[in-house]
Design a protein around this motif. Structure first.
Motif, PDB file in Angstrom:
ATOM      1  N   THR A 104       0.831  -1.210   0.000  1.00 59.10           N
ATOM      2  CA  THR A 104       0.000   0.000   0.000  1.00 59.10           C
ATOM      3  C   THR A 104       0.863   1.258   0.000  1.00 59.10           C
ATOM      4  O   THR A 104       0.579   2.216  -0.732  1.00 59.10           O
ATOM      5  N   GLN A 115       1.111  -3.435  -7.051  1.00 53.55           N
ATOM      6  CA  GLN A 115      -0.111  -4.175  -7.370  1.00 53.55           C
ATOM      7  C   GLN A 115       0.079  -5.662  -7.105  1.00 53.55           C
ATOM      8  O   GLN A 115       0.156  -6.485  -8.013  1.00 53.55           O
ATOM      9  N   TYR A 140      -2.069  -5.677  -1.688  1.00 58.43           N
ATOM     10  CA  TYR A 140      -2.835  -4.493  -2.078  1.00 58.43           C
ATOM     11  C   TYR A 140      -4.225  -4.897  -2.569  1.00 58.43           C
ATOM     12  O   TYR A 140      -5.214  -4.198  -2.301  1.00 58.43           O
ATOM     13  N   TRP A 180      -6.404  -5.494   0.450  1.00 53.42           N
ATOM     14  CA  TRP A 180      -6.871  -4.226   1.022  1.00 53.42           C
ATOM     15  C   TRP A 180      -8.018  -3.648   0.196  1.00 53.42           C
ATOM     16  O   TRP A 180      -9.024  -3.168   0.747  1.00 53.42           O
ATOM     17  N   GLU A 181      -7.894  -3.689  -1.128  1.00 55.78           N
ATOM     18  CA  GLU A 181      -8.967  -3.195  -1.988  1.00 55.78           C
ATOM     19  C   GLU A 181     -10.245  -4.018  -1.801  1.00 55.78           C
ATOM     20  O   GLU A 181     -11.348  -3.468  -1.740  1.00 55.78           O
ATOM     21  N   SER A 210     -11.935  -3.229   1.584  1.00 54.39           N
ATOM     22  CA  SER A 210     -12.564  -1.907   1.591  1.00 54.39           C
ATOM     23  C   SER A 210     -13.819  -1.871   0.725  1.00 54.39           C
ATOM     24  O   SER A 210     -14.733  -1.077   0.981  1.00 54.39           O
ATOM     25  N   ARG A 211     -13.887  -2.729  -0.294  1.00 50.77           N
ATOM     26  CA  ARG A 211     -15.047  -2.760  -1.187  1.00 50.77           C
ATOM     27  C   ARG A 211     -16.010  -3.898  -0.869  1.00 50.77           C
ATOM     28  O   ARG A 211     -16.966  -4.127  -1.600  1.00 50.77           O
TER      29      ARG A 211
END
Length: 305
Positions: free
Chosen positions: A250, A255, A259, A262-263, A266-267
Motif C-alpha cells: 500500500t 499491485q 494491495y 486491502w482493496e 474496503s469494497r
C-alpha cells in the motif's frame, strides 16, 4: 527419508483441508452475506433473491462442499467489483508479491546470517552488542515508518529509486528492504543462538585440533548444524511476507495480492478476500512442508526421531 516425507505430506494435506474450512467459515461468521451484498437499505425480497442467487440459503456443509470442489478445479468464484474471476485476479497480482517476498527474504538472510555468525564468534563483546542493538532497532521500528524513511531519503531526496509502480526490478528494491528489515532481527538472534551452542560442541573443538581452516569449521561443520532452525523460521517468515505485505504494498502502490486484499476488504468483495485467504494459507502449509523436509535433510536426527 521417504517415510518421513510421506508422514509430513499427509499432515500437510490434513492441515490444508482444515485451512480451507476456516477460510470458508471466516466470512460466514462475520454477518449475513446476503444483507451485505444487497445493502443495508435493501428490501427483504431483494435480500432473499440475493441469498438464493448465491446459494446462501443452503446448509453450510453443502455450500462448503461445492466451494471446495470448485476450488480444487481452480474456480474461486467471481469478483463482485472487478469484471473477472478471483483466480485470474490472484494470478495477475501474485507474481509481484512473490518477487517482493523473495527479495525481502534474501535481504533478511544476507543481513541476519553474517550478523548472527559474527555475534556468536565474538559474543559478549562490542561486536555482539552492536549486532544485538541492530536487531532491537529493527524489531522496534514499524515497517511502514521504515518504508516512509526509505522513500524520503532514496526516492525523494536523492532520487535514486522509484517510489511506486512495478515497471522494473528497481521498483522492488525499497519495498524489499523495508519488508526484509523487519524479519532480520529474529533470524539474526536465532542464528546467533544456534552458533553459540554449536561452537561450544566437542566436534568443533576436534575440528580445530585437527588444524582445519577456520572458514571450513564455520561453514561446513558449525553453520550447517546451526542453520536448521533458521531454515524452518525462514520459511515461516516468507509466508509472513506473502501475507503481511499489505502495508508495504500500500505504501509503495505495488499491485500485489496484499494491495488486492486491502482493496477487496474496503469494497466488501468477499469472494476475493476468501480466495486470498485460501491461497496464502496454502502457501503457508507448502512452505512448512518444504522446511520440514529441508531440516530432515540437514539433520538426520529429525527424520530418525
Amino acid at each position: 527419508m521417504l517415510r518421513f516425507a510421506a508422514r509430513r505430506l499427509l499432515l500437510a494435506l490434513a492441515v490444508a483441508l482444515a485451512v480451507s474450512a476456516i477460510a470458508f467459515l471466516l466470512l460466514r461468521v462475520s454477518g449475513d452475506l446476503a444483507t451485505t451484498l444487497a445493502g443495508e437499505e435493501a428490501a427483504p425480497a431483494e435480500i432473499e433473491r440475493i441469498r438464493s442467487l448465491y446459494g446462501l440459503d443452503r446448509p453450510l456443509v453443502v455450500q462448503y462442499g461445492e466451494w471446495l470442489l470448485r476450488s480444487l478445479s481452480g474456480d474461486l468464484g467471481r469478483s463482485l467489483f472487478y469484471p473477472e474471476s478471483v483466480a485470474n485476479l490472484i494470478l495477475d497480482r501474485l507474481p509481484n508479491t512473490a518477487i517482493l517476498a523473495g527479495l525481502g527474504l534474501v535481504i533478511a538472510l544476507l543481513l541476519s546470517l553474517p550478523l548472527g555468525v559474527v555475534a556468536a564468534m565474538w559474543r559478549n563483546t562490542w561486536i555482539d552488542r552492536t549486532a544485538l542493538g541492530i536487531a532491537v532497532l529493527g524489531q522496534a521500528m514499524p515497517s511502514f515508518w521504515f518504508a516512509l524513511l526509505l522513500i524520503f531519503f532514496f526516492g525523494l531526496t536523492l532520487g535514486w529509486l522509484p517510489v511506486s509502480g512495478t515497471e522494473s526490478l528497481a521498483n522492488f528494491v525499497m519495498p524489499a528492504v523495508a519488508l526484509g528489515w523487519f524479519s532480520t532481527p529474529v533470524l539474526m538472534r536465532l542464528t546467533r543462538a544456534g552458533m553459540v551452542e554449536v561452537l561450544g560442541a566437542d566436534y568443533i573443538r576436534t575440528a580445530h585440533a585437527k588444524g582445519l581452516p577456520v572458514h571450513v569449521v564455520l561453514v561446513k561443520h558449525a553453520l550447517r548444524n546451526a542453520v536448521a532452525p533458521v531454515v524452518a523460521l525462514a520459511s515461516v517468515q516468507f509466508g509472513n511476507m506473502l501475507s503481511g505485505s499489505v502495508v508495504i504494498e500500500t505504501v509503495f502502490a505495488l499491485q500485489g495480492i496484499g494491495y488486492l486484499a486491502w482493496e477487496a476488504i474496503s469494497r466488501k468483495d468477499f469472494p476475493v478476500v476468501q480466495g486470498i485467504l485460501l491461497v496464502v494459507a496454502l502457501f503457508y502449509v507448502l512452505l512448512t512442508l518444504v522446511s520440514d523436509l529441508l531440516n530432515a535433510w540437514l539433520d538426520p536426527r529429525i527424520r530418525e526421531g
